[in-house]
Design an enzyme around this catalytic site. Sequence first.
Site, PDB file in Angstrom:
ATOM      1  N   HIS A  71      -6.379   8.405  10.744  1.00  0.00           N
ATOM      2  CA  HIS A  71      -5.991   7.261   9.534  1.00  0.00           C
ATOM      3  C   HIS A  71      -6.920   7.504   8.456  1.00  0.00           C
ATOM      4  CE1 HIS A  71      -3.357   5.581  12.335  1.00  0.00           C
ATOM      5  NE2 HIS A  71      -4.302   5.387  13.132  1.00  0.00           N
ATOM      6  N   ALA A  72      -6.270   7.416   7.262  1.00  0.00           N
ATOM      7  CA  ALA A  72      -6.916   7.905   6.056  1.00  0.00           C
ATOM      8  C   ALA A  72      -7.807   6.766   5.720  1.00  0.00           C
ATOM      9  CB  ALA A  72      -6.190   8.113   4.748  1.00  0.00           C
ATOM     10  N   HIS A  84      -4.343   6.909  -3.335  1.00  0.00           N
ATOM     11  CA  HIS A  84      -4.587   5.559  -3.055  1.00  0.00           C
ATOM     12  C   HIS A  84      -6.142   5.607  -2.458  1.00  0.00           C
ATOM     13  CE1 HIS A  84      -4.280   1.576  -1.058  1.00  0.00           C
ATOM     14  NE2 HIS A  84      -5.219   2.290  -0.102  1.00  0.00           N
ATOM     15  N   GLU A  85      -6.421   6.608  -1.981  1.00  0.00           N
ATOM     16  CA  GLU A  85      -7.941   6.338  -1.046  1.00  0.00           C
ATOM     17  C   GLU A  85      -8.926   6.496  -2.432  1.00  0.00           C
ATOM     18  OE1 GLU A  85      -8.601   5.506   1.439  1.00  0.00           O
ATOM     19  OE2 GLU A  85      -6.492   5.431   2.339  1.00  0.00           O
ATOM     20  N   HIS A 100     -10.054   3.440  -3.940  1.00  0.00           N
ATOM     21  CA  HIS A 100     -11.269   2.757  -3.391  1.00  0.00           C
ATOM     22  C   HIS A 100     -12.573   3.483  -3.750  1.00  0.00           C
ATOM     23  CE1 HIS A 100      -9.031   0.290  -0.765  1.00  0.00           C
ATOM     24  NE2 HIS A 100      -8.391   1.430  -0.021  1.00  0.00           N
ATOM     25  N   GLU A 158      -7.572  -3.064  -2.289  1.00  0.00           N
ATOM     26  CA  GLU A 158      -6.227  -2.289  -2.072  1.00  0.00           C
ATOM     27  C   GLU A 158      -5.462  -2.072  -3.129  1.00  0.00           C
ATOM     28  OE1 GLU A 158      -5.587  -0.799   0.569  1.00  0.00           O
ATOM     29  OE2 GLU A 158      -7.353  -1.620   1.718  1.00  0.00           O
ATOM     30  N   HIS A 197      -3.595  -7.336  13.530  1.00  0.00           N
ATOM     31  CA  HIS A 197      -4.507  -8.059  12.606  1.00  0.00           C
ATOM     32  C   HIS A 197      -4.774  -9.320  13.548  1.00  0.00           C
ATOM     33  CE1 HIS A 197      -3.045  -5.038   9.992  1.00  0.00           C
ATOM     34  NE2 HIS A 197      -4.055  -5.229   9.285  1.00  0.00           N
ATOM     35  N   TYR A 223      -3.430  -8.568   1.669  1.00  0.00           N
ATOM     36  CA  TYR A 223      -2.301  -7.453   1.497  1.00  0.00           C
ATOM     37  C   TYR A 223      -1.149  -8.103   0.557  1.00  0.00           C
ATOM     38  CZ  TYR A 223      -4.976  -5.284   5.339  1.00  0.00           C
ATOM     39  OH  TYR A 223      -6.079  -4.937   5.904  1.00  0.00           O
TER      40      TYR A 223
END
Length: 616
Positions: free
Chosen positions: A356-357, A386-387, A390, A414, A515, A525
């Site tokens: 998982h990234a 996306h990553e 972060h 996020e 979650h 989110y």
Amino acid sequence: MHSSKLVAGAASGALCLVLCGCAPRESATPAGAASGPAAAANESADEFVTRVNGELTARAQEAQAAGFTLDTFITPDTQLLNARANDRYLAYLSKAVAEAKRYDAQKLSPATARALMKLRLNVAAPAPDDAQKRARLTQLEAQLEAKYGEGKYCPSGPASCKNLDQLAEILATSRNYDELTEAWKGWHAVGAGMREDYTQFVALANEGARELGFKDLGVMWRAGYDMSPEEFDAESERLWQQVKPLYDGLHCYARARLERRYGAGKVPPGKPIPAQLLGNMWAQQWNKIYPDILKPYPRASIETADALLAAQKWDAGRMAHSAESFYTSLGFPQLPKTFWERSMFARPRDREVVCHASAWDLATTGDVRIKACLKPTEEDLFTIYHELGHVYYFLSYANQPYLFRDGANDGFHEAIGDTVNLSVTPAYLAKIGLVRALTPSHEALINQQMKMALEKIAFLPFGRLIDQWRWRVFSGEITPANYNSSWWELRRRYQGIAPPVPRTEADFDPGAKYHIPDNTPYTRYFLSFILQFQFHKALCAASGNQGPLYECSNYGSREAGRRFADMLSLGASQPWQDALEKLTGARRIDAAAITEYFQPLMQWLNEQNQGQPCGW
Ligand SMILES: [Zn+2]
């Protein structure tokens, strides 16, 4: 999403995609009396915060290093070392939180008060002081995670067992009503076994929250938003009301298409949609049924980057460099050399890893990394862009003290990479040679917007309702006697969906969503999905974009980059309203931008839904 217990609160370490369905990790067991802060006599609050910032940095560095090693090389040894490092971090943290209580009655500088608040909010489930209760809470957390992680559906003996990945695949690909219902039921049975553990967990975590001075755990979670819990509740509802017309239009259209597919007996007009038909175990995003059920114009195709990524033989490194070049075009610095040396970009052939990234901040200035198993597809290209959002956030606030090295609020982190992805338009992809430069037809535009809306709009009510349920569970308004019925009441009200088979209080369907057993707050989110469009609109204004929002790409705009960096460099050092204002000029989160972005689709849906019995 935070993929590690260690980073459940302010101390960001590993973050990954909202839908990554992070694999449950080794549970952390605070080791009680181990190495807490050494209290200096008569230490002032300012001195205390300075010392704790330094000591937490050192411990986080150790824990992150252990976590990164585990995720890129899973063995019994790395599991043990990671669990030990986590224990030490959490034990230190709880002692620091306990010590901080002596400053409760003192008048503090705003920065010190804020740092102490971030310290208290650093764990998602604070343990009570009582050692037995603390141990029990840890045990319950581990049990809940294990039950989720090991959950299987075995219709006829051990050989028939299916895990979540396999059941999710059925939800995504099967179009057989009964098969879908069975897979849905099979997975949701996993929740039932968590009911008793969860009930006890709520009581103990609430006790921990009360010892920290919060009325209950839900109040504590909402304390991280620089406003009262009531105000935050009202803000969330205001935002939901802003986007609800969009969702209603999408729901009406999807239901009509599903009725055509499965018949009015299975999908009755004017009623909630059966939850197993939307392509996703939780009906939280509907893009899996886009190609064959929800695609507006079947013959108008959208060109993806897939073909040219393969034809030009892009590898993971080239994809990562492409993402970096977007950020540097905004004026951000090149990534440090260690990023390229220490990241994991592709699945190694010789060992087990967590694919998982996720993005990692190793708590030493500049040591940032990602961990992913990139393949040359458009989806993975979006993942790496996306990553790096972060990663650039980590780098931008690297000079803040440890407790402020975090997003302005938990919705921000996020949203950064997703904001950049909104700039990865067809025109941008054409510019970097990954699609042909074509002017899309109106049909193709509607298709494109639909595909996105099934991820971004379909998610919103789900993002809103998870914590609606939990806040009320923690406050006692929802009791164990109505855990499941209240869950379904919220899912019906917000999402307009219904369970495929009758449910009772013998079930515990919240437990079937990661979650809940993992106890990760979820409103982040919901906020992120709204914030990313607000950020995008502000950046587009800064870059002088004149066209519609959905065509805007901020690639190459130094002015947009400057505004972005101003916000990111604050980290969590100021109220999030100040950070938001740096970029957007506004102090409130606003869903006007997401509504504007989807204007063409909205209009199209209004036409499609003429004469349909919308609503439920
Ligand atoms: Zn992420």
